[in-house]
Scaffold this motif. Structure first.
Motif, short mmCIF file in Angstrom:
data_model
loop_
_atom_site.label_atom_id
_atom_site.label_comp_id
_atom_site.label_asym_id
_atom_site.label_seq_id
_atom_site.Cartn_x
_atom_site.Cartn_y
_atom_site.Cartn_z
N ILE A 100 -2.24 59.96 20.31
CA ILE A 100 -2.76 59.03 21.25
C ILE A 100 -2.10 59.96 22.65
O ILE A 100 -0.85 60.35 22.66
CB ILE A 100 -1.88 57.89 21.21
CG1 ILE A 100 -2.41 56.97 20.10
CG2 ILE A 100 -2.11 57.07 22.53
CD1 ILE A 100 -2.07 55.51 19.97
N LEU A 101 -2.73 59.94 23.59
CA LEU A 101 -2.60 60.70 24.88
C LEU A 101 -2.53 59.69 25.84
O LEU A 101 -3.52 58.88 25.74
CB LEU A 101 -3.41 61.78 25.26
CG LEU A 101 -3.31 63.15 24.20
CD1 LEU A 101 -4.27 63.12 23.12
CD2 LEU A 101 -3.70 64.33 25.20
N GLY A 102 -1.98 59.43 26.95
CA GLY A 102 -2.02 58.83 28.07
C GLY A 102 -0.88 58.48 28.66
O GLY A 102 0.25 58.49 28.21
N GLY A 103 -1.14 57.89 30.14
CA GLY A 103 -0.09 57.59 30.84
C GLY A 103 0.92 58.34 31.32
O GLY A 103 0.94 59.76 31.02
N TYR A 104 2.27 57.88 31.73
CA TYR A 104 3.46 59.00 32.10
C TYR A 104 4.25 59.13 30.98
O TYR A 104 4.76 58.05 30.33
CB TYR A 104 4.06 58.10 33.26
CG TYR A 104 5.25 58.92 33.80
CD1 TYR A 104 4.99 60.30 34.35
CD2 TYR A 104 6.39 58.79 33.29
CE1 TYR A 104 6.05 60.80 34.72
CE2 TYR A 104 7.64 59.30 33.74
CZ TYR A 104 7.28 60.60 34.37
OH TYR A 104 8.36 61.45 34.81
N GLY A 125 12.28 59.80 32.76
CA GLY A 125 12.47 58.73 33.85
C GLY A 125 11.46 57.94 33.49
O GLY A 125 10.66 57.90 32.64
N ALA A 126 11.39 57.00 34.67
CA ALA A 126 10.43 55.83 34.64
C ALA A 126 9.38 55.97 35.81
O ALA A 126 9.66 56.56 36.87
CB ALA A 126 10.89 54.47 34.69
#
Ligand code: BES
Ligand code: ZN
Length: 477
Positions: free
Chosen positions: A323-327, A331-332
């Motif tokens: 799965i790929l995606g987002g940050y 850190g946040a």
């Protein structure tokens, strides 16, 4: 072990001489395998394009040095190595050998105990193993038949069957160029049977002939939501999050009992016949060994109420490979990502139509999208399951040949893996395959620290030497 004699060049030679040559030169065979394992021929990764070619050229030189005619044939993807050597006798059968010289990506790299393309020999209680990406899948197994050719030539001056070899460079990435190659080379590929070494043994002491392979549908789905990444405080709660949407769709693909919820997925699927199930039960599956090879304490995947062999050999599956995606950095970071994607593969069994399954899967994903969302698909191939005859005279000859190398009789087994070429060779060339492989469950195929036991390399070479003798004896029947 039985020994029989074959007639060649008017000299009587025994398979025993060939076996002796294998023993005498085993260290050199190991060194040759190490040499090809140093080439990182990862077919799916464009940055390794030249390495894949270098591996093809390595095999080309190897075949020429053994007196084969050989060419490296370009395709729209990676090349196919095609080699030929005729038997001295015109009556001899022609055996087509298939294998692949490409390998899977080596990542996660930090989990290897030694660099994946710097093969090492590790001593162990089984007589040692060679560790490297491709050690068993499939370079080590390809070398089992090449070294058997070498030993026959060394011990007797020739090989008593006509040999054709087709080595593919795209097996690990879906064999997309193979059908075109088979069409173009159909006449030159004519053979009595196709021998493939890209499967496993039953266990370290028991060879196996595999008669079933699962097929595959591989689909990549990119879910697209907002036009760009959004602040999750300003937009969160109002705009749907593509990763949340994808997670919900993936979660809905299986029912609680492990069956797959995609409509029409099970069309054509049948339970194995009772006598086949009995045969599998009689094999005495080593569940503890299987779990140990996966380093987990229970096998909870798949459909409830079926044995592990049933689930891996005769039932279809659906798995998310990545799965790929987002940050995903350190850190946040608070965002609603614009897109995300999943790589999804289904293993198919006889009766399932891969094209229909792919269409149903696409429709299932589309149906799960909220308003304003879209999905883009990349298809990585559709391949049907394969069944090869379990009662052919070639299989009987192979069984006799394997008895030259192993005391235990060959087990007839199924397999959960896929080899697209086997179905293509069957449908395009009309040639059945004989799947005789030398891998073990614990070889870490596609995983970090992939290995091939030296005992399996030795046994594999001897097995092919024995099978060549048995195939040649068939022509004298
Ligand atoms: N050697 C394997 C197939 C295999 C694995 C057979 C285990 C028997 C037991 C082969 O190289 C492979 O990995 N094939 C891919 C094909 C796919 C990319 C279409 C597979 O099965 O994932
Ligand atoms: Zn593989």
């Amino acid at each position: 072990m039985n020994r029989y004699r074959v007639c060649m060049n008017s000299n009587q030679q025994t398979v025993g001489d060939v076996m002796k040559s294998i023993e005498d030169h085993f260290d050199e065979a190991v060194a040759r395998l190490q040499a090809i394992l140093r080439i990182p021929s990862i077919s799916t990764d464009p940055t390794h394009f030249a390495d894949v070619r270098a591996a093809a050229d390595w095999f080309d030189r190897e075949f020429r040095s053994l007196g084969f005619e050989c060419e490296v044939v370009d395709t729209p993807g990676h090349p196919v190595v095609f080699a030929e050597r005729k038997a001295p006798s015109a009556n001899a059968p022609t055996i087509l050998y298939y294998g692949h010289y490409d390998v899977q990506p080596a990542d996660p790299l930090d989990q290897w105990n030694s660099p994946p393309f710097e093969p090492v020999i590790v001593d162990d209680e089984n007589g040692g193993r060679i560790v490297a990406r491709g050690a068993v899948d499939d370079k080590g197994q390809v070398m089992t038949f090449i070294e058997a050719f070498r030993a026959w030539i060394d011990a007797t001056g020739d090989i008593p069957v006509s040999i054709k070899v087709m080595l593919e460079g795209e097996e690990e990435s879906g064999s997309e160029s193979l059908e075109g190659f088979l069409d173009a080379f159909a006449d030159r590929l004519a053979a009595d049977v196709c021998v493939v070494s890209d499967t496993g043994m039953w266990n370290g002491e028991t060879p196996a002939i595999t008669t079933m392979l699962r097929g595959m549908v591989y689909l990549e789905a990119e879910i697209r939501g907002p036009g760009h990444d959004l602040h999750s405080g300003m937009y969160g709660g109002a705009i749907a999050n593509p990763i949340n949407v994808l997670a919900r769709i993936i979660a809905s693909m299986h029912q609680d009992d492990g069956t797959i919820a995609v409509p029409d997925f099970y069309d054509g699927v049948e339970d194995p016949l009772p006598h086949i199930l009995d045969q599998w039960r009689d094999l005495g599956f080593d569940e503890a060994g299987f779990l140990a090879s996966a380093e987990i304490s229970a096998a909870t995947g798949g459909e409830t109420g079926r044995t592990i062999l049933e689930r891996t050999w005769s039932r279809p599956t659906l798995d998310v490979n990545g799965i790929l995606g987002g940050y995903t950095g350190a850190g946040a970071k608070t965002i609603i990502p614009a897109t995300c994607s999943a790589k999804i593969s289904c293993r198919l069994v006889p009766g399932q139509d891969p094209t229909k399954i792919e269409a149903s899967l696409r429709a299932f994903i589309e149906a799960g999208l909220p308003k304003g969302f879209s999905v883009a698909f990349i298809s990585h191939g559709v391949h049907p399951a394969v069944v090869v005859p379990a009662d052919s005279p070639w299989l009987a000859a192979a069984t006799a040949g394997l008895a030259e190398a192993y005391d235990a009789p060959a087990a007839v087994i199924g397999s959960g893996g896929s080899i697209p070429a086997v179905g293509d060779i069957q449908s395009k060339l009309g040639i059945d395959a004989l799947l005789v492989g030398f891998g073990l469950d614990e070889d870490r195929v596609h995983s970090p620290n992939e290995k091939f036991d030296l005992r399996c390399l030795r046994g594999g070479i001897k097995s092919h030497a024995g099978m060549i003798g048995a195939f040649a004896a068939r022509s004298a029947d």
